[in-house]
Design an enzyme around this catalytic site. Structure first.
Site, PDB file in Angstrom:
ATOM      1  CE  LYS A 130     -31.105   5.288 -22.465  1.00 36.01           C
ATOM      2  NZ  LYS A 130     -30.514   6.628 -22.526  1.00 36.01           N
ATOM      3  CD  GLU A 152     -22.122   3.245  -7.289  1.00 33.91           C
ATOM      4  OE1 GLU A 152     -23.294   3.223  -7.691  1.00 33.91           O
ATOM      5  OE2 GLU A 152     -21.186   2.677  -7.885  1.00 33.91           O
ATOM      6  CB  CYS A 184     -19.138   0.416 -11.765  1.00 37.75           C
ATOM      7  SG  CYS A 184     -18.039  -0.347 -12.935  1.00 37.75           S
ATOM      8  CD  GLU A 196     -20.583  -3.184 -14.232  1.00 37.79           C
ATOM      9  OE1 GLU A 196     -20.813  -2.810 -13.055  1.00 37.79           O
ATOM     10  OE2 GLU A 196     -19.835  -2.579 -14.998  1.00 37.79           O
TER      11      GLU A 196
HETATM   12  P1  NDP Z   1     -28.752   5.476 -14.392  1.00 35.52           P
HETATM   13  O1  NDP Z   1     -28.611   4.118 -13.890  1.00 35.52           O
HETATM   14  O2  NDP Z   1     -30.092   6.123 -14.300  1.00 35.52           O
HETATM   15  O3  NDP Z   1     -28.301   5.561 -15.940  1.00 35.52           O
HETATM   16  C1  NDP Z   1     -27.733   4.531 -16.686  1.00 35.52           C
HETATM   17  C2  NDP Z   1     -28.487   4.343 -17.996  1.00 35.52           C
HETATM   18  O4  NDP Z   1     -29.805   3.894 -17.723  1.00 35.52           O
HETATM   19  C3  NDP Z   1     -28.640   5.620 -18.812  1.00 35.52           C
HETATM   20  O5  NDP Z   1     -28.559   5.318 -20.195  1.00 35.52           O
HETATM   21  C4  NDP Z   1     -30.038   6.061 -18.444  1.00 35.52           C
HETATM   22  O6  NDP Z   1     -30.597   6.905 -19.405  1.00 35.52           O
HETATM   23  C5  NDP Z   1     -30.751   4.728 -18.376  1.00 35.52           C
HETATM   24  N1  NDP Z   1     -32.000   4.739 -17.630  1.00 35.52           N
HETATM   25  C6  NDP Z   1     -32.420   5.592 -16.655  1.00 35.52           C
HETATM   26  N2  NDP Z   1     -33.643   5.249 -16.207  1.00 35.52           N
HETATM   27  C7  NDP Z   1     -34.039   4.144 -16.908  1.00 35.52           C
HETATM   28  C8  NDP Z   1     -35.213   3.330 -16.895  1.00 35.52           C
HETATM   29  N3  NDP Z   1     -36.232   3.552 -16.071  1.00 35.52           N
HETATM   30  N4  NDP Z   1     -35.252   2.280 -17.730  1.00 35.52           N
HETATM   31  C9  NDP Z   1     -34.233   2.015 -18.567  1.00 35.52           C
HETATM   32  N5  NDP Z   1     -33.104   2.763 -18.631  1.00 35.52           N
HETATM   33  C10 NDP Z   1     -32.999   3.817 -17.809  1.00 35.52           C
HETATM   34  O7  NDP Z   1     -27.660   6.373 -13.725  1.00 35.52           O
HETATM   35  P2  NDP Z   1     -27.730   7.897 -13.251  1.00 35.52           P
HETATM   36  O8  NDP Z   1     -27.093   8.731 -14.268  1.00 35.52           O
HETATM   37  O9  NDP Z   1     -29.101   8.316 -12.829  1.00 35.52           O
HETATM   38  O10 NDP Z   1     -26.809   7.786 -11.967  1.00 35.52           O
HETATM   39  C11 NDP Z   1     -27.372   7.410 -10.739  1.00 35.52           C
HETATM   40  C12 NDP Z   1     -26.371   6.627  -9.937  1.00 35.52           C
HETATM   41  O11 NDP Z   1     -26.138   5.381 -10.562  1.00 35.52           O
HETATM   42  C13 NDP Z   1     -25.000   7.272  -9.872  1.00 35.52           C
HETATM   43  O12 NDP Z   1     -24.930   8.251  -8.893  1.00 35.52           O
HETATM   44  C14 NDP Z   1     -24.157   6.083  -9.577  1.00 35.52           C
HETATM   45  O13 NDP Z   1     -24.213   5.801  -8.194  1.00 35.52           O
HETATM   46  C15 NDP Z   1     -24.810   4.959 -10.338  1.00 35.52           C
HETATM   47  N6  NDP Z   1     -24.167   4.679 -11.636  1.00 35.52           N
HETATM   48  C16 NDP Z   1     -23.429   3.551 -11.752  1.00 35.52           C
HETATM   49  C17 NDP Z   1     -22.787   3.272 -12.928  1.00 35.52           C
HETATM   50  C18 NDP Z   1     -21.958   2.056 -13.083  1.00 35.52           C
HETATM   51  O14 NDP Z   1     -21.083   2.020 -13.936  1.00 35.52           O
HETATM   52  N7  NDP Z   1     -22.203   1.011 -12.338  1.00 35.52           N
HETATM   53  C19 NDP Z   1     -22.846   4.186 -14.077  1.00 35.52           C
HETATM   54  C20 NDP Z   1     -23.704   5.320 -13.870  1.00 35.52           C
HETATM   55  C21 NDP Z   1     -24.323   5.544 -12.678  1.00 35.52           C
HETATM   56  P3  NDP Z   1     -30.441   8.512 -19.307  1.00 35.52           P
HETATM   57  O15 NDP Z   1     -29.169   8.831 -18.613  1.00 35.52           O
HETATM   58  O16 NDP Z   1     -30.423   8.928 -20.719  1.00 35.52           O
HETATM   59  O17 NDP Z   1     -31.647   8.983 -18.563  1.00 35.52           O
END
Ligand code: NDP
Length: 492
Positions: free
Chosen positions: A175, A384, A284, A250
Protein backbone atom coordinates in the site's frame (compact mmCIF):
# COMPACT_ATOMS: atom_id res chain seq x y z
CA UNK A 1 -4.40 9.78 -18.25
CA UNK A 2 -6.28 6.61 -17.17
CA UNK A 3 -6.40 6.19 -13.39
CA UNK A 4 -3.67 4.10 -11.81
CA UNK A 5 -5.14 0.71 -10.95
CA UNK A 6 -4.78 -1.79 -8.16
CA UNK A 7 -3.06 -5.07 -9.00
CA UNK A 8 -4.85 -8.03 -7.44
CA UNK A 9 -4.62 -11.73 -8.27
CA UNK A 10 -2.31 -10.98 -11.22
CA UNK A 11 -4.62 -8.39 -12.85
CA UNK A 12 -4.88 -4.60 -12.91
CA UNK A 13 -8.31 -3.73 -11.51
CA UNK A 14 -10.12 -0.55 -10.39
CA UNK A 15 -11.40 -0.18 -6.84
CA UNK A 16 -14.92 -1.59 -6.49
CA UNK A 17 -16.84 1.67 -6.49
CA UNK A 18 -14.52 3.22 -9.09
CA UNK A 19 -13.71 6.28 -6.98
CA UNK A 20 -10.43 8.03 -7.78
CA UNK A 21 -8.08 10.44 -6.08
CA UNK A 22 -5.80 13.03 -7.69
CA UNK A 23 -2.09 13.00 -7.14
CA UNK A 24 -0.11 16.20 -7.47
CA UNK A 25 3.21 17.72 -8.43
CA UNK A 26 4.45 19.43 -5.24
CA UNK A 27 6.57 21.87 -7.25
CA UNK A 28 3.39 23.72 -8.38
CA UNK A 29 0.49 21.64 -7.02
CA UNK A 30 -0.73 20.81 -10.53
CA UNK A 31 -2.55 17.51 -11.02
CA UNK A 32 -0.38 14.71 -12.37
CA UNK A 33 -3.06 12.05 -12.57
CA UNK A 34 -5.62 9.94 -10.77
CA UNK A 35 -5.28 6.79 -8.74
CA UNK A 36 -8.08 4.37 -7.99
CA UNK A 37 -9.30 4.81 -4.42
CA UNK A 38 -9.83 1.57 -2.53
CA UNK A 39 -11.83 0.96 0.60
CA UNK A 40 -11.88 -1.77 3.23
CA UNK A 41 -13.72 -4.15 0.85
CA UNK A 42 -10.96 -3.76 -1.75
CA UNK A 43 -8.41 -4.42 0.98
CA UNK A 44 -10.29 -7.61 1.90
CA UNK A 45 -10.27 -8.71 -1.75
CA UNK A 46 -6.52 -8.14 -2.00
CA UNK A 47 -5.99 -10.07 1.24
CA UNK A 48 -8.14 -12.93 -0.11
CA UNK A 49 -6.02 -13.11 -3.28
CA UNK A 50 -2.78 -13.13 -1.29
CA UNK A 51 -4.19 -15.65 1.18
CA UNK A 52 -5.21 -18.06 -1.59
CA UNK A 53 -1.81 -17.63 -3.27
CA UNK A 54 -0.01 -18.36 -0.04
CA UNK A 55 -2.18 -21.23 1.18
CA UNK A 56 -2.75 -22.97 -2.15
CA UNK A 57 -0.55 -21.34 -4.77
CA UNK A 58 2.93 -22.26 -5.95
CA UNK A 59 4.89 -19.20 -4.77
CA UNK A 60 5.89 -20.24 -1.21
CA UNK A 61 7.11 -23.62 -2.51
CA UNK A 62 8.79 -22.26 -5.64
CA UNK A 63 12.44 -23.31 -5.44
CA UNK A 64 14.61 -20.37 -4.35
CA UNK A 65 16.61 -20.27 -7.60
CA UNK A 66 13.35 -19.78 -9.52
CA UNK A 67 12.20 -17.06 -7.14
CA UNK A 68 15.62 -15.46 -7.52
CA UNK A 69 15.45 -15.61 -11.31
CA UNK A 70 12.23 -13.57 -11.29
CA UNK A 71 13.69 -10.99 -8.94
CA UNK A 72 16.87 -10.69 -11.02
CA UNK A 73 14.72 -10.19 -14.12
CA UNK A 74 12.69 -7.54 -12.29
CA UNK A 75 15.91 -5.76 -11.28
CA UNK A 76 17.02 -5.69 -14.93
CA UNK A 77 13.68 -4.20 -15.99
CA UNK A 78 13.84 -1.58 -13.22
CA UNK A 79 17.30 -0.60 -14.42
CA UNK A 80 16.08 -0.37 -18.01
CA UNK A 81 13.27 1.95 -16.84
CA UNK A 82 15.33 3.94 -14.33
CA UNK A 83 14.88 7.27 -16.13
CA UNK A 84 11.10 6.95 -16.12
CA UNK A 85 11.09 5.87 -12.47
CA UNK A 86 13.20 8.87 -11.50
CA UNK A 87 11.00 11.22 -13.53
CA UNK A 88 7.88 9.97 -11.78
CA UNK A 89 9.33 10.15 -8.25
CA UNK A 90 10.75 13.61 -8.91
CA UNK A 91 7.45 14.92 -10.25
CA UNK A 92 5.28 13.26 -7.61
CA UNK A 93 7.47 13.50 -4.49
CA UNK A 94 9.39 16.66 -5.39
CA UNK A 95 12.91 15.38 -4.78
CA UNK A 96 15.75 16.51 -7.06
CA UNK A 97 16.22 14.30 -10.10
CA UNK A 98 19.70 13.18 -9.08
CA UNK A 99 18.28 11.80 -5.82
CA UNK A 100 15.46 10.03 -7.66
CA UNK A 101 18.02 8.50 -10.05
CA UNK A 102 19.97 7.27 -7.06
CA UNK A 103 16.76 5.72 -5.64
CA UNK A 104 16.04 3.91 -8.92
CA UNK A 105 19.54 2.41 -9.06
CA UNK A 106 19.33 1.42 -5.40
CA UNK A 107 15.94 -0.20 -6.00
CA UNK A 108 17.37 -2.47 -8.70
CA UNK A 109 20.31 -3.28 -6.40
CA UNK A 110 17.92 -4.15 -3.54
CA UNK A 111 16.04 -6.69 -5.69
CA UNK A 112 19.37 -8.17 -6.81
CA UNK A 113 20.67 -8.42 -3.25
CA UNK A 114 17.62 -10.35 -2.05
CA UNK A 115 17.52 -12.47 -5.20
CA UNK A 116 21.03 -13.57 -4.28
CA UNK A 117 20.17 -14.10 -0.63
CA UNK A 118 17.20 -16.34 -1.50
CA UNK A 119 19.53 -19.12 -2.63
CA UNK A 120 21.95 -18.94 0.31
CA UNK A 121 21.77 -21.28 3.32
CA UNK A 122 19.37 -20.09 6.02
CA UNK A 123 19.01 -23.00 8.43
CA UNK A 124 21.17 -24.40 11.20
CA UNK A 125 21.80 -27.84 12.66
CA UNK A 126 22.11 -28.52 16.38
CA UNK A 127 24.00 -31.13 18.37
CA UNK A 128 21.68 -32.59 21.02
CA UNK A 129 22.18 -34.26 24.39
CA UNK A 130 20.50 -37.39 22.99
CA UNK A 131 22.80 -38.99 20.38
CA UNK A 132 19.79 -40.69 18.74
CA UNK A 133 18.25 -37.36 17.91
CA UNK A 134 19.25 -34.56 15.60
CA UNK A 135 17.68 -31.18 15.11
CA UNK A 136 17.74 -28.46 12.55
CA UNK A 137 15.98 -25.23 11.84
CA UNK A 138 14.56 -24.09 8.54
CA UNK A 139 13.24 -20.68 7.68
CA UNK A 140 9.79 -20.55 6.18
CA UNK A 141 7.87 -17.56 4.84
CA UNK A 142 5.67 -15.75 7.35
CA UNK A 143 2.67 -15.81 5.02
CA UNK A 144 0.57 -12.89 3.83
CA UNK A 145 2.39 -9.59 4.39
CA UNK A 146 0.75 -6.17 4.35
CA UNK A 147 3.38 -3.56 3.48
CA UNK A 148 2.52 0.07 4.13
CA UNK A 149 4.98 2.61 2.79
CA UNK A 150 5.37 6.39 3.04
CA UNK A 151 5.77 9.13 0.47
CA UNK A 152 9.39 10.14 1.00
CA UNK A 153 10.94 7.28 -1.02
CA UNK A 154 8.00 6.01 -3.05
CA UNK A 155 9.97 3.54 -5.18
CA UNK A 156 12.79 2.59 -2.86
CA UNK A 157 10.52 1.82 0.09
CA UNK A 158 8.52 -0.52 -2.17
CA UNK A 159 11.78 -2.37 -2.88
CA UNK A 160 12.80 -2.56 0.78
CA UNK A 161 9.47 -4.23 1.49
CA UNK A 162 8.84 -6.41 -1.58
CA UNK A 163 12.35 -7.69 -2.33
CA UNK A 164 13.04 -9.60 0.93
CA UNK A 165 9.41 -10.69 1.32
CA UNK A 166 9.17 -12.18 -2.19
CA UNK A 167 12.66 -13.68 -1.99
CA UNK A 168 11.58 -15.58 1.14
CA UNK A 169 8.35 -16.85 -0.50
CA UNK A 170 5.74 -14.59 1.10
CA UNK A 171 2.68 -13.22 -0.65
CA UNK A 172 2.43 -9.43 -0.42
CA UNK A 173 0.04 -6.52 -0.51
CA UNK A 174 1.80 -3.20 -1.02
CA UNK A 175 0.00 0.00 0.00
CA UNK A 176 1.79 3.14 -1.19
CA UNK A 177 1.03 6.56 0.26
CA UNK A 178 -1.97 8.17 -1.39
CA UNK A 179 0.28 11.20 -2.03
CA UNK A 180 2.83 9.30 -4.14
CA UNK A 181 1.21 6.45 -6.05
CA UNK A 182 2.85 6.94 -9.45
CA UNK A 183 6.09 4.97 -9.51
CA UNK A 184 4.45 1.90 -7.94
CA UNK A 185 2.25 1.57 -11.03
CA UNK A 186 5.29 1.22 -13.28
CA UNK A 187 6.89 -1.19 -10.81
CA UNK A 188 3.80 -3.41 -10.97
CA UNK A 189 3.70 -3.24 -14.77
CA UNK A 190 7.21 -4.70 -14.65
CA UNK A 191 6.16 -7.25 -12.02
CA UNK A 192 3.35 -8.24 -14.39
CA UNK A 193 5.83 -8.51 -17.26
CA UNK A 194 8.12 -10.77 -15.24
CA UNK A 195 5.14 -12.99 -14.39
CA UNK A 196 4.71 -13.94 -10.76
CA UNK A 197 2.02 -16.50 -9.85
CA UNK A 198 -1.38 -14.75 -9.45
CA UNK A 199 -1.78 -13.43 -5.92
CA UNK A 200 1.91 -13.54 -5.05
CA UNK A 201 2.04 -9.74 -5.05
CA UNK A 202 -0.71 -7.11 -4.99
CA UNK A 203 -0.83 -3.32 -5.22
CA UNK A 204 -3.54 -1.50 -3.30
CA UNK A 205 -4.14 2.25 -3.62
CA UNK A 206 -6.11 4.23 -1.07
CA UNK A 207 -5.93 6.17 2.16
CA UNK A 208 -4.13 4.98 5.28
CA UNK A 209 -7.51 4.72 6.91
CA UNK A 210 -9.51 2.69 5.75
CA UNK A 211 -7.05 0.72 3.55
CA UNK A 212 -3.85 0.51 5.62
CA UNK A 213 -5.87 0.15 8.80
CA UNK A 214 -7.86 -2.74 7.26
CA UNK A 215 -4.63 -4.56 6.45
CA UNK A 216 -3.33 -3.97 9.97
CA UNK A 217 -6.55 -5.28 11.54
CA UNK A 218 -7.14 -8.23 9.20
CA UNK A 219 -6.92 -11.61 10.88
CA UNK A 220 -6.00 -13.10 7.49
CA UNK A 221 -2.77 -11.07 7.32
CA UNK A 222 0.24 -12.63 9.02
CA UNK A 223 2.59 -9.65 9.09
CA UNK A 224 2.54 -5.88 8.71
CA UNK A 225 5.69 -4.08 7.71
CA UNK A 226 5.31 -0.34 8.09
CA UNK A 227 7.45 2.71 7.45
CA UNK A 228 6.07 6.09 8.43
CA UNK A 229 5.23 8.33 11.35
CA UNK A 230 5.36 7.24 14.98
CA UNK A 231 1.69 8.06 15.64
CA UNK A 232 0.59 5.85 12.75
CA UNK A 233 3.00 3.11 13.84
CA UNK A 234 1.34 3.07 17.23
CA UNK A 235 -2.13 2.69 15.64
CA UNK A 236 -0.89 -0.16 13.46
CA UNK A 237 0.56 -1.97 16.42
CA UNK A 238 -2.74 -1.66 18.27
CA UNK A 239 -4.74 -2.84 15.26
CA UNK A 240 -2.45 -5.84 14.86
CA UNK A 241 -3.24 -7.34 18.25
CA UNK A 242 -6.31 -9.33 17.05
CA UNK A 243 -4.36 -12.21 15.54
CA UNK A 244 -1.03 -11.19 17.08
CA UNK A 245 0.42 -10.71 13.63
CA UNK A 246 4.11 -9.99 13.23
CA UNK A 247 4.85 -6.28 13.08
CA UNK A 248 7.96 -4.42 12.03
CA UNK A 249 7.98 -0.65 12.35
CA UNK A 250 10.44 1.79 10.83
CA UNK A 251 9.43 5.14 12.28
CA UNK A 252 10.79 8.59 12.62
CA UNK A 253 13.79 10.08 14.30
CA UNK A 254 15.57 13.13 15.62
CA UNK A 255 19.02 11.96 14.76
CA UNK A 256 22.14 13.57 16.23
CA UNK A 257 25.36 14.39 14.41
CA UNK A 258 28.24 15.02 16.82
CA UNK A 259 31.26 16.88 15.44
CA UNK A 260 34.51 17.39 17.38
CA UNK A 261 36.86 20.32 16.90
CA UNK A 262 39.47 18.28 15.03
CA UNK A 263 37.17 17.85 12.02
CA UNK A 264 38.19 19.62 8.82
CA UNK A 265 35.77 22.61 8.63
CA UNK A 266 34.99 21.90 4.94
CA UNK A 267 33.99 18.36 5.85
CA UNK A 268 31.96 19.60 8.82
CA UNK A 269 30.02 22.18 6.82
CA UNK A 270 29.20 19.90 3.91
CA UNK A 271 28.13 16.92 6.02
CA UNK A 272 26.04 19.07 8.34
CA UNK A 273 24.16 20.41 5.30
CA UNK A 274 23.95 17.01 3.61
CA UNK A 275 22.71 15.43 6.84
CA UNK A 276 19.61 17.60 7.07
CA UNK A 277 18.94 19.09 3.63
CA UNK A 278 19.32 16.01 1.42
CA UNK A 279 15.79 14.88 0.56
CA UNK A 280 14.47 18.24 1.89
CA UNK A 281 14.84 16.79 5.36
CA UNK A 282 11.96 14.42 4.62
CA UNK A 283 14.17 11.51 5.56
CA UNK A 284 13.57 9.27 8.56
CA UNK A 285 17.22 9.41 9.63
CA UNK A 286 17.74 13.13 8.85
CA UNK A 287 20.53 14.63 10.95
CA UNK A 288 18.22 17.23 12.48
CA UNK A 289 20.21 17.87 15.67
CA UNK A 290 23.81 18.99 15.15
CA UNK A 291 26.19 19.05 18.13
CA UNK A 292 29.37 21.04 17.54
CA UNK A 293 32.31 21.16 19.93
CA UNK A 294 32.53 24.80 20.98
CA UNK A 295 35.76 25.58 19.09
CA UNK A 296 34.34 24.13 15.87
CA UNK A 297 31.07 26.01 16.30
CA UNK A 298 32.94 29.31 16.52
CA UNK A 299 34.76 28.43 13.30
CA UNK A 300 31.92 27.13 11.13
CA UNK A 301 28.54 28.51 12.20
CA UNK A 302 28.60 31.64 9.99
CA UNK A 303 29.85 29.55 7.06
CA UNK A 304 27.19 26.92 7.69
CA UNK A 305 24.42 29.52 7.57
CA UNK A 306 25.83 31.18 4.46
CA UNK A 307 26.26 27.86 2.67
CA UNK A 308 22.71 26.76 3.57
CA UNK A 309 21.32 29.98 2.12
CA UNK A 310 23.08 29.23 -1.18
CA UNK A 311 21.50 25.80 -1.68
CA UNK A 312 19.62 25.85 -5.00
CA UNK A 313 15.96 25.31 -4.11
CA UNK A 314 13.66 24.62 -7.05
CA UNK A 315 11.59 22.05 -8.91
CA UNK A 316 13.24 18.65 -8.79
CA UNK A 317 13.02 18.26 -12.56
CA UNK A 318 15.34 21.26 -12.98
CA UNK A 319 18.74 19.56 -13.00
CA UNK A 320 20.30 22.51 -11.16
CA UNK A 321 18.01 22.10 -8.12
CA UNK A 322 19.70 20.79 -5.01
CA UNK A 323 16.58 20.78 -2.86
CA UNK A 324 12.97 20.37 -4.01
CA UNK A 325 9.56 21.23 -2.55
CA UNK A 326 8.00 19.35 0.38
CA UNK A 327 5.56 16.63 -0.54
CA UNK A 328 2.29 18.48 0.08
CA UNK A 329 0.87 21.86 1.00
CA UNK A 330 -0.31 20.40 4.30
CA UNK A 331 3.16 19.14 5.13
CA UNK A 332 4.72 22.48 4.13
CA UNK A 333 2.32 24.26 6.48
CA UNK A 334 3.18 21.83 9.27
CA UNK A 335 6.90 22.47 8.82
CA UNK A 336 6.39 26.25 8.63
CA UNK A 337 4.35 25.94 11.83
CA UNK A 338 7.29 24.30 13.56
CA UNK A 339 9.56 27.12 12.35
CA UNK A 340 7.14 29.78 13.63
CA UNK A 341 6.96 27.92 16.95
CA UNK A 342 10.77 27.91 17.18
CA UNK A 343 10.89 31.69 16.75
CA UNK A 344 8.14 32.17 19.32
CA UNK A 345 10.07 30.30 21.99
CA UNK A 346 13.14 32.45 21.37
CA UNK A 347 15.41 30.22 19.27
CA UNK A 348 17.86 32.16 17.08
CA UNK A 349 17.10 31.82 13.37
CA UNK A 350 20.42 31.79 11.49
CA UNK A 351 18.97 31.38 8.02
CA UNK A 352 15.76 30.47 6.18
CA UNK A 353 12.43 30.48 7.96
CA UNK A 354 10.14 32.12 5.38
CA UNK A 355 8.42 30.44 2.44
CA UNK A 356 9.14 31.92 -1.00
CA UNK A 357 7.12 34.74 -2.52
CA UNK A 358 8.59 34.32 -6.04
CA UNK A 359 7.68 31.76 -8.73
CA UNK A 360 8.06 29.03 -6.10
CA UNK A 361 5.01 30.28 -4.17
CA UNK A 362 2.74 27.89 -6.09
CA UNK A 363 4.76 24.94 -4.81
CA UNK A 364 5.43 23.62 -1.31
CA UNK A 365 8.95 25.01 -0.92
CA UNK A 366 10.58 25.67 2.43
CA UNK A 367 14.09 27.14 2.48
CA UNK A 368 16.99 25.51 4.32
CA UNK A 369 16.49 26.70 7.88
CA UNK A 370 18.93 26.67 10.79
CA UNK A 371 18.29 27.49 14.43
CA UNK A 372 20.70 27.89 17.35
CA UNK A 373 20.02 28.62 21.04
CA UNK A 374 17.01 26.32 20.97
CA UNK A 375 15.36 25.76 24.37
CA UNK A 376 15.70 22.05 25.19
CA UNK A 377 11.95 21.66 25.68
CA UNK A 378 11.04 23.41 22.41
CA UNK A 379 9.01 21.40 19.94
CA UNK A 380 11.57 22.02 17.18
CA UNK A 381 14.19 20.43 19.44
CA UNK A 382 12.16 17.43 20.58
CA UNK A 383 9.82 16.50 17.72
CA UNK A 384 10.46 15.12 14.27
CA UNK A 385 9.85 18.02 11.87
CA UNK A 386 10.48 16.00 8.71
CA UNK A 387 11.58 19.05 6.78
CA UNK A 388 14.65 21.20 6.08
CA UNK A 389 15.10 22.48 9.63
CA UNK A 390 18.37 22.04 11.53
CA UNK A 391 18.82 22.73 15.24
CA UNK A 392 22.40 23.33 16.38
CA UNK A 393 23.80 23.00 19.89
CA UNK A 394 27.33 23.08 21.25
CA UNK A 395 29.25 20.99 23.79
CA UNK A 396 32.47 21.17 25.78
CA UNK A 397 33.15 17.52 26.62
CA UNK A 398 32.65 14.09 25.10
CA UNK A 399 30.40 13.13 28.01
CA UNK A 400 28.17 16.16 27.45
CA UNK A 401 27.91 15.41 23.73
CA UNK A 402 26.78 11.83 24.39
CA UNK A 403 24.27 12.87 27.02
CA UNK A 404 22.70 15.51 24.78
CA UNK A 405 22.71 13.27 21.71
CA UNK A 406 20.84 10.53 23.57
CA UNK A 407 18.33 12.90 25.14
CA UNK A 408 15.50 12.05 22.72
CA UNK A 409 12.72 9.47 22.63
CA UNK A 410 13.95 8.43 19.19
CA UNK A 411 16.85 6.16 18.27
CA UNK A 412 16.99 5.64 14.54
CA UNK A 413 20.37 7.03 13.56
CA UNK A 414 23.37 9.05 14.64
CA UNK A 415 26.88 9.98 13.62
CA UNK A 416 30.17 11.17 15.03
CA UNK A 417 32.86 13.11 13.18
CA UNK A 418 36.40 13.17 14.56
CA UNK A 419 39.92 12.23 13.47
CA UNK A 420 40.48 10.46 16.80
CA UNK A 421 39.63 6.82 16.08
CA UNK A 422 39.35 5.75 19.71
CA UNK A 423 37.05 8.62 20.55
CA UNK A 424 34.91 7.85 17.50
CA UNK A 425 34.46 4.28 18.72
CA UNK A 426 33.75 5.36 22.31
CA UNK A 427 31.07 7.82 21.25
CA UNK A 428 29.40 5.65 18.62
CA UNK A 429 29.16 2.68 21.00
CA UNK A 430 27.24 4.82 23.46
CA UNK A 431 24.78 6.33 20.97
CA UNK A 432 21.37 4.71 21.50
CA UNK A 433 20.55 4.30 17.82
CA UNK A 434 20.23 1.46 15.33
CA UNK A 435 22.02 3.03 12.35
CA UNK A 436 25.26 4.87 13.00
CA UNK A 437 28.09 6.37 10.99
CA UNK A 438 31.63 7.50 11.76
CA UNK A 439 32.86 10.37 9.59
CA UNK A 440 30.00 10.05 7.14
CA UNK A 441 26.22 10.19 7.05
CA UNK A 442 23.14 8.96 5.16
CA UNK A 443 24.89 6.30 3.10
CA UNK A 444 22.73 3.21 3.21
CA UNK A 445 23.64 -0.19 1.86
CA UNK A 446 21.36 -3.08 1.00
CA UNK A 447 23.86 -5.40 2.69
CA UNK A 448 23.53 -4.05 6.26
CA UNK A 449 20.56 -3.93 8.65
CA UNK A 450 18.50 -0.77 9.04
CA UNK A 451 16.14 0.07 11.90
CA UNK A 452 15.72 1.90 15.14
CA UNK A 453 16.00 1.78 18.90
CA UNK A 454 13.42 3.30 21.24
CA UNK A 455 10.46 5.07 19.58
CA UNK A 456 12.01 4.77 16.14
CA UNK A 457 10.50 1.31 15.86
CA UNK A 458 11.67 -2.26 15.93
CA UNK A 459 12.69 -5.02 13.59
CA UNK A 460 15.29 -4.57 10.89
CA UNK A 461 15.13 -4.10 7.16
CA UNK A 462 17.96 -4.72 4.68
CA UNK A 463 20.81 -7.17 5.00
CA UNK A 464 20.27 -10.73 6.22
CA UNK A 465 18.21 -9.37 9.15
CA UNK A 466 15.76 -7.92 6.63
CA UNK A 467 15.32 -11.35 5.05
CA UNK A 468 14.94 -13.07 8.42
CA UNK A 469 12.17 -10.63 9.34
CA UNK A 470 10.07 -12.21 6.57
CA UNK A 471 10.58 -15.74 7.85
CA UNK A 472 9.46 -17.91 10.73
CA UNK A 473 11.99 -20.23 12.32
CA UNK A 474 10.85 -23.84 12.32
CA UNK A 475 12.53 -26.49 14.42
CA UNK A 476 12.64 -29.99 12.91
CA UNK A 477 13.82 -32.68 15.31
CA UNK A 478 14.36 -36.23 14.05
CA UNK A 479 14.83 -39.54 15.83
CA UNK A 480 17.55 -41.45 14.02
CA UNK A 481 16.52 -44.89 15.37
CA UNK A 482 12.78 -44.81 16.10
CA UNK A 483 11.63 -47.56 18.50
CA UNK A 484 8.85 -48.00 21.09
CA UNK A 485 9.31 -45.59 23.97
CA UNK A 486 8.08 -47.76 26.87
CA UNK A 487 6.38 -44.66 28.31
CA UNK A 488 2.95 -46.23 28.93
CA UNK A 489 3.22 -49.37 31.07
CA UNK A 490 0.19 -51.07 29.53
CA UNK A 491 1.83 -50.97 26.08
CA UNK A 492 4.60 -53.21 27.46
P1 NDP B 1 1.98 8.32 7.91
O1 NDP B 1 2.75 7.57 8.89
O2 NDP B 1 0.55 8.61 8.21
O3 NDP B 1 2.01 7.58 6.48
C1 NDP B 1 2.76 6.45 6.16
C2 NDP B 1 1.88 5.39 5.52
O4 NDP B 1 0.94 4.92 6.47
C3 NDP B 1 1.06 5.88 4.33
O5 NDP B 1 0.96 4.86 3.36
C4 NDP B 1 -0.28 6.16 4.97
O6 NDP B 1 -1.32 6.15 4.04
C5 NDP B 1 -0.38 5.01 5.94
N1 NDP B 1 -1.34 5.19 7.02
C6 NDP B 1 -1.84 6.35 7.54
N2 NDP B 1 -2.70 6.09 8.55
C7 NDP B 1 -2.77 4.73 8.68
C8 NDP B 1 -3.50 3.86 9.55
N3 NDP B 1 -4.32 4.30 10.49
N4 NDP B 1 -3.30 2.54 9.41
C9 NDP B 1 -2.47 2.05 8.47
N5 NDP B 1 -1.77 2.83 7.61
C10 NDP B 1 -1.91 4.16 7.72
O7 NDP B 1 2.75 9.64 7.57
P2 NDP B 1 2.19 11.10 7.24
O8 NDP B 1 2.21 11.29 5.80
O9 NDP B 1 0.89 11.39 7.92
O10 NDP B 1 3.34 11.95 7.94
C11 NDP B 1 3.25 12.25 9.30
C12 NDP B 1 4.62 12.31 9.90
O11 NDP B 1 5.18 11.01 9.91
C13 NDP B 1 5.61 13.13 9.10
O12 NDP B 1 5.50 14.49 9.38
C14 NDP B 1 6.89 12.54 9.56
O13 NDP B 1 7.25 13.11 10.80
C15 NDP B 1 6.58 11.08 9.76
N6 NDP B 1 6.99 10.23 8.62
C16 NDP B 1 8.06 9.43 8.77
C17 NDP B 1 8.49 8.65 7.73
C18 NDP B 1 9.68 7.78 7.86
O14 NDP B 1 10.29 7.43 6.86
N7 NDP B 1 10.03 7.34 9.04
C19 NDP B 1 7.83 8.69 6.42
C20 NDP B 1 6.67 9.53 6.38
C21 NDP B 1 6.28 10.28 7.46
P3 NDP B 1 -1.79 7.51 3.29
O15 NDP B 1 -0.62 8.42 3.17
O16 NDP B 1 -2.24 7.02 1.97
O17 NDP B 1 -2.89 8.06 4.12
Amino acid sequence: MEPLLNYVGGKFVPARDERTREFLNPADNSVLGLATESDAADAAAAVAAARAAFDEGPWPATPPPERAARLFRLADLIEANAEEFSRRDTLNNGKPRREARFDAADTAACFRYYAGLATKPHGQTFELSDPNMTSMTVREPVGVCGQIIPWNYPLLMAAWKLAPALAAGNCCILKPSELTPWSAQLLFQLIDEVGFPPGAVQLLYGAGDPVGSALAASERVDKIAFTGGTATGRKIMQAATGNLKRVTLELGGKSPIVMFADVDPDVAVEYALFGIFAGQGEVCNAGSRLFLERALADKILPRLAAAAAKIAVGPGLDETSEMGPLVSRAHQQKVLGYIAGGREVGATLLTGGESYADHRAAGNFVPPTIFTDVPPDAKIWREEIFGPVLCVDTFETEEEAIRKANDTPYGLAGAVFTKDGSRAQRVIRRLRAGVTWINTFHFTFNEVPWGGFKMSGFGRELGPHGYDAYTEVKQITTHLAPAPLGWFRHLG
